[in-house]
Design a protein around this motif. Sequence first.
Motif, PDB file in Angstrom:
ATOM      1  N   THR A 217       0.618  -1.438   0.160  1.00 47.71           N
ATOM      2  CA  THR A 217      -0.039   0.076  -0.045  1.00 47.71           C
ATOM      3  C   THR A 217       0.778   1.664   0.151  1.00 47.71           C
ATOM      4  O   THR A 217       2.369   1.428   0.837  1.00 47.71           O
ATOM      5  CB  THR A 217      -1.020   0.057   1.083  1.00 47.71           C
ATOM      6  N   GLU A 218       0.269   2.489  -0.350  1.00 50.35           N
ATOM      7  CA  GLU A 218       0.396   3.744  -0.334  1.00 50.35           C
ATOM      8  C   GLU A 218       1.222   3.469   1.367  1.00 50.35           C
ATOM      9  O   GLU A 218       2.342   4.148   1.333  1.00 50.35           O
ATOM     10  CB  GLU A 218      -0.086   4.998  -0.965  1.00 50.35           C
ATOM     11  N   ASP A 219       0.573   2.953   2.469  1.00 49.23           N
ATOM     12  CA  ASP A 219       1.156   3.590   3.468  1.00 49.23           C
ATOM     13  C   ASP A 219       2.450   3.095   4.194  1.00 49.23           C
ATOM     14  O   ASP A 219       3.400   3.560   4.732  1.00 49.23           O
ATOM     15  CB  ASP A 219      -0.038   3.495   4.615  1.00 49.23           C
ATOM     16  N   PHE A 222       5.126   4.435   2.180  1.00 47.87           N
ATOM     17  CA  PHE A 222       5.948   5.774   3.514  1.00 47.87           C
ATOM     18  C   PHE A 222       6.696   5.778   3.912  1.00 47.87           C
ATOM     19  O   PHE A 222       7.535   6.256   4.557  1.00 47.87           O
ATOM     20  CB  PHE A 222       4.585   6.217   3.202  1.00 47.87           C
ATOM     21  N   ARG A 223       6.221   4.870   4.979  1.00 46.02           N
ATOM     22  CA  ARG A 223       6.299   3.831   5.891  1.00 46.02           C
ATOM     23  C   ARG A 223       8.273   3.274   6.162  1.00 46.02           C
ATOM     24  O   ARG A 223       9.078   3.620   6.423  1.00 46.02           O
ATOM     25  CB  ARG A 223       6.140   3.259   6.935  1.00 46.02           C
ATOM     26  N   GLY A 248       4.078   6.426  -2.012  1.00 38.20           N
ATOM     27  CA  GLY A 248       4.010   6.605  -0.706  1.00 38.20           C
ATOM     28  C   GLY A 248       5.910   7.302  -0.996  1.00 38.20           C
ATOM     29  O   GLY A 248       6.122   7.812   0.367  1.00 38.20           O
ATOM     30  N   SER A 251       5.658  11.235  -1.856  1.00 40.73           N
ATOM     31  CA  SER A 251       5.654  11.471  -0.217  1.00 40.73           C
ATOM     32  C   SER A 251       6.637  11.883   0.919  1.00 40.73           C
ATOM     33  O   SER A 251       6.637  12.385   1.247  1.00 40.73           O
ATOM     34  CB  SER A 251       4.317  11.062   0.159  1.00 40.73           C
ATOM     35  N   SER A 252       7.196  10.670   1.350  1.00 45.55           N
ATOM     36  CA  SER A 252       8.258  10.254   2.076  1.00 45.55           C
ATOM     37  C   SER A 252       9.669  11.386   1.832  1.00 45.55           C
ATOM     38  O   SER A 252       9.649  12.177   2.286  1.00 45.55           O
ATOM     39  CB  SER A 252       8.600   9.315   2.451  1.00 45.55           C
TER      40      SER A 252
END
Length: 329
Positions: A217-219, A222-223, A248, A251-252
């Motif tokens: 997933t995108e999240d 990101f993490r 993600g 975004s990070s």
Amino acid sequence: MGAAKPATIYDVAARAGVSKSLVSLVLQRSPKVSEQRRAAVLQAIQELDYRPSTAAVSLAGTRSRTIGVVLDDFRNQWFVDLLTGLREALQDQGHRLVVADRFLNTGLDVSPVEGFLSMRVEGIVIAGEPDTDLAIPARMPLVIAGGRVAIPRADTVANDDRAGGRVVAEHLLALGHTRLGFVGARSAAAAERLAGFRAGVGEAGVVHVSTLAEDLTEDAGFRAARTLFDEHPDVTAVFGANDVMALGVMSSLAERGLRVPEDVSVIGYDDTPVAATRYVGLTSIDDRSVEIGRGAGERLLARIADPSLVAEEHLVEPRLVARRTTAQR
């Protein structure tokens, strides 16, 4: 005044001047009906705005012409093109698709296969990695589309993920990147892509891996990118195991004040519609999921016609789609 009652199969038969059984044969696309009578029934159906019950038609005939499709997760845009290919392969034979999502059924004590069996589906396509708890009957024609976890009696039609990983490595190395990162999840497809990526990089560069989640997933991207750059801030290019994970990553990087592609190049996988948008312009690997869906549909039709067919694996060659998120180092 009450609403008019919907037309029944008896109304259609009376309007067309035929028997109810013949109407059923037309609904089942039987070749035993003359063109003249078929035309009369179809005209009556149109005039009466008749809507047949799929379940009733299935029970009345010997075939349901329905195919069950089990998806990993509707949130993954990869499935859009795969379903398009499946529909293209199956619609000419009059088959319809019924789709179930394992993610939406999480927590429910029910398997999507149970619903398919009650609908008398003629075959099942598992789009993604097959799960052992699906309990698909041995007699059921079965094809795995996109996943690389084999089931002995099922055909597999999938993207060559390992080859795709090599293509990513070749692209980034050609741009002058040697400090490379990979952001993925614990899945068979991601593992294949990483293996191909590492093999393609070889001794020409260094690959740092950040894998934090079970899902793509995108999240999760990101993490995982946060951890990657905390530990390896000198990375100049990142390969996301799929497009949403790559988003993600972007975004990070924005959170850190890093620009794409001026500071860090980013490449995804699957070439989903969001990757091709003008705003995103994500470089990605086209896994040719329409072709995978079409191939899965063709193999399922062949298996329905001849259940004794030996299971085969068919790999589709991926292609690079270069856009603006990767640049020369």
